[in-house]
Scaffold this motif. Structure first.
Motif, PDB file in Angstrom:
ATOM      1  N   LEU A   1       0.836  -1.213   0.000  1.00 29.82           N
ATOM      2  CA  LEU A   1       0.000   0.000   0.000  1.00 29.82           C
ATOM      3  C   LEU A   1       0.864   1.253   0.000  1.00 29.82           C
ATOM      4  N   MET A   2       1.918   1.233   0.813  1.00 28.87           N
ATOM      5  CA  MET A   2       2.816   2.388   0.878  1.00 28.87           C
ATOM      6  C   MET A   2       3.463   2.641  -0.481  1.00 28.87           C
ATOM      7  N   ALA A   3       3.877   1.579  -1.172  1.00 30.74           N
ATOM      8  CA  ALA A   3       4.527   1.736  -2.472  1.00 30.74           C
ATOM      9  C   ALA A   3       3.559   2.338  -3.498  1.00 30.74           C
ATOM     10  N   VAL A   4       2.342   1.819  -3.542  1.00 30.55           N
ATOM     11  CA  VAL A   4       1.357   2.326  -4.505  1.00 30.55           C
ATOM     12  C   VAL A   4       1.070   3.805  -4.236  1.00 30.55           C
ATOM     13  N   ILE A   5       0.833   4.145  -2.989  1.00 26.91           N
ATOM     14  CA  ILE A   5       0.498   5.532  -2.645  1.00 26.91           C
ATOM     15  C   ILE A   5       1.693   6.455  -2.878  1.00 26.91           C
ATOM     16  N   ALA A   6       2.891   6.040  -2.460  1.00 25.73           N
ATOM     17  CA  ALA A   6       4.078   6.888  -2.615  1.00 25.73           C
ATOM     18  C   ALA A   6       4.418   7.121  -4.079  1.00 25.73           C
ATOM     19  N   VAL A   7       4.374   6.070  -4.884  1.00 29.50           N
ATOM     20  CA  VAL A   7       4.692   6.231  -6.311  1.00 29.50           C
ATOM     21  C   VAL A   7       3.646   7.111  -6.986  1.00 29.50           C
ATOM     22  N   ALA A   8       2.380   6.894  -6.688  1.00 26.30           N
ATOM     23  CA  ALA A   8       1.329   7.728  -7.282  1.00 26.30           C
ATOM     24  C   ALA A   8       1.526   9.194  -6.906  1.00 26.30           C
ATOM     25  N   PHE A   9       1.842   9.455  -5.649  1.00 26.18           N
ATOM     26  CA  PHE A   9       2.058  10.826  -5.191  1.00 26.18           C
ATOM     27  C   PHE A   9       3.305  11.424  -5.844  1.00 26.18           C
ATOM     28  N   ALA A  10       4.381  10.622  -5.929  1.00 25.77           N
ATOM     29  CA  ALA A  10       5.622  11.116  -6.538  1.00 25.77           C
ATOM     30  C   ALA A  10       5.416  11.446  -8.014  1.00 25.77           C
ATOM     31  N   VAL A  11       4.699  10.598  -8.720  1.00 30.76           N
ATOM     32  CA  VAL A  11       4.437  10.839 -10.142  1.00 30.76           C
ATOM     33  C   VAL A  11       3.548  12.073 -10.300  1.00 30.76           C
ATOM     34  N   ALA A  12       2.511  12.167  -9.476  1.00 32.55           N
ATOM     35  CA  ALA A  12       1.572  13.294  -9.577  1.00 32.55           C
ATOM     36  C   ALA A  12       2.252  14.630  -9.278  1.00 32.55           C
ATOM     37  N   THR A  13       3.228  14.613  -8.371  1.00 27.63           N
ATOM     38  CA  THR A  13       3.897  15.864  -7.996  1.00 27.63           C
ATOM     39  C   THR A  13       5.242  16.048  -8.691  1.00 27.63           C
ATOM     40  N   LYS A  14       5.575  15.106  -9.583  1.00 24.73           N
ATOM     41  CA  LYS A  14       6.831  15.159 -10.350  1.00 24.73           C
ATOM     42  C   LYS A  14       8.065  15.168  -9.457  1.00 24.73           C
ATOM     43  N   ALA A  15       8.008  14.379  -8.400  1.00 22.22           N
ATOM     44  CA  ALA A  15       9.169  14.244  -7.510  1.00 22.22           C
ATOM     45  C   ALA A  15      10.230  13.415  -8.222  1.00 22.22           C
ATOM     46  N   PRO A  16      11.489  13.777  -8.057  1.00 22.48           N
ATOM     47  CA  PRO A  16      12.542  13.008  -8.729  1.00 22.48           C
ATOM     48  C   PRO A  16      12.733  11.635  -8.079  1.00 22.48           C
ATOM     49  N   PHE A  17      12.989  10.626  -8.901  1.00 21.61           N
ATOM     50  CA  PHE A  17      13.343   9.307  -8.399  1.00 21.61           C
ATOM     51  C   PHE A  17      14.865   9.269  -8.278  1.00 21.61           C
ATOM     52  N   ILE A  18      15.347   9.000  -7.086  1.00 22.70           N
ATOM     53  CA  ILE A  18      16.786   9.007  -6.827  1.00 22.70           C
ATOM     54  C   ILE A  18      17.229   7.593  -6.473  1.00 22.70           C
ATOM     55  N   TRP A  19      18.242   7.094  -7.169  1.00 20.37           N
ATOM     56  CA  TRP A  19      18.712   5.725  -6.930  1.00 20.37           C
ATOM     57  C   TRP A  19      20.198   5.649  -6.641  1.00 20.37           C
ATOM     58  N   ASN A  20      20.931   6.755  -6.731  1.00 18.29           N
ATOM     59  CA  ASN A  20      22.382   6.708  -6.606  1.00 18.29           C
ATOM     60  C   ASN A  20      22.908   7.412  -5.360  1.00 18.29           C
ATOM     61  N   ASN A  21      22.171   7.327  -4.272  1.00 20.46           N
ATOM     62  CA  ASN A  21      22.590   7.972  -3.033  1.00 20.46           C
ATOM     63  C   ASN A  21      22.785   6.888  -1.974  1.00 20.46           C
ATOM     64  N   ARG A  22      24.013   6.721  -1.510  1.00 22.57           N
ATOM     65  CA  ARG A  22      24.343   5.654  -0.561  1.00 22.57           C
ATOM     66  C   ARG A  22      23.573   5.802   0.759  1.00 22.57           C
ATOM     67  N   THR A  23      23.471   7.005   1.276  1.00 19.26           N
ATOM     68  CA  THR A  23      22.746   7.236   2.528  1.00 19.26           C
ATOM     69  C   THR A  23      21.273   6.877   2.362  1.00 19.26           C
ATOM     70  N   LEU A  24      20.729   7.186   1.219  1.00 18.16           N
ATOM     71  CA  LEU A  24      19.331   6.853   0.943  1.00 18.16           C
ATOM     72  C   LEU A  24      19.127   5.335   0.927  1.00 18.16           C
ATOM     73  N   TRP A  25      20.068   4.593   0.355  1.00 16.95           N
ATOM     74  CA  TRP A  25      19.981   3.138   0.346  1.00 16.95           C
ATOM     75  C   TRP A  25      20.075   2.570   1.758  1.00 16.95           C
ATOM     76  N   VAL A  26      20.997   3.094   2.550  1.00 16.89           N
ATOM     77  CA  VAL A  26      21.121   2.616   3.940  1.00 16.89           C
ATOM     78  C   VAL A  26      19.835   2.899   4.692  1.00 16.89           C
ATOM     79  N   ARG A  27      19.300   4.103   4.538  1.00 16.24           N
ATOM     80  CA  ARG A  27      18.051   4.470   5.211  1.00 16.24           C
ATOM     81  C   ARG A  27      16.916   3.529   4.801  1.00 16.24           C
ATOM     82  N   SER A  28      16.811   3.224   3.517  1.00 16.99           N
ATOM     83  CA  SER A  28      15.719   2.380   3.038  1.00 16.99           C
ATOM     84  C   SER A  28      15.875   0.922   3.463  1.00 16.99           C
ATOM     85  N   ILE A  29      17.079   0.398   3.397  1.00 17.80           N
ATOM     86  CA  ILE A  29      17.300  -0.999   3.781  1.00 17.80           C
ATOM     87  C   ILE A  29      17.125  -1.181   5.286  1.00 17.80           C
TER      88      ILE A  29
END
Length: 182
Positions: free
Chosen positions: A44-72
């Motif tokens: 549910l979180m993924a569906v809502i977050a992606v829909a919100f990010a797409v609707a608001t044109k938020a950038p998708f970031i995949w190359n940030n080490r701190t972001l990966w640590v935070r997510s994992i």
């Protein structure tokens, strides 16, 4: 509405949502596997977050080490949270899960070199004493759930420190990254 009040309302709304999630998880824990509850929450979180990010044109970031640590680490913490919520009484589980400020205070010293004040040490000692008093009656029968609850708090503390370092990254991107990772 006063702009100074808005952040507090968001915090109150977030706390209400997390409390509701915890209570529902505990209520469903007898009928559903904790892993299924975590999966549904992640989905549910993924569906809502992606829909919100797409609707608001938020950038998708995949190359940030701190972001990966935070997510994992956040994903590990989420699984620990659901396990704890379904294996301990709600009040005890919540107490353990929400002790992360104690860990943040200790990790801030290790990570940022911010030595705790005497007041902080007293608060940490009182907090640990409270945890011992809460955990003591169940330590022999629910040792794993107690340890997993403390692991959840440690993960949350690491996530909070990571969020501090990610202050320059769009918050919608951080939430979307975590949602897709989990």
């Amino acid at each position: 509405m006063n702009a100074g009040v808005r952040p507090y309302l968001w915090m109150l709304g977030g706390a209400l949502c997390f409390a509701t999630m915890g209570a529902l998880s505990r209520a469903l824990g007898g009928e559903s596997d904790w892993r299924l509850l975590a999966l549904v929450r992640s989905g549910l979180m993924a569906v809502i977050a992606v829909a919100f990010a797409v609707a608001t044109k938020a950038p998708f970031i995949w190359n940030n080490r701190t972001l990966w640590v935070r997510s994992i680490v956040g994903t590990i913490g989420m699984f620990c949270t659901f396990y704890t919520l379904t294996h301990l009484p709600f009040s005890e589980a919540t107490t353990l899960i929400k002790c992360y400020p104690l860990v943040v205070a200790l990790l801030s010293w290790a990570v940022f070199g911010e030595r705790p004040t005497i007041g902080t040490w007293i608060a940490i000692a009182v907090g640990i004493a409270g945890l011992v008093l809460v955990a003591q009656p169940r330590f022999h029968e629910a040792r794993l759930a107690l340890l997993v609850g403390l692991a959840s708090a440690c993960c949350t503390a690491i996530v909070m420190l990571g969020l501090n370092r990610l202050g320059h990254v769009d918050s919608r991107s951080v939430v979307t990254h975590f949602a897709l990772t989990s």
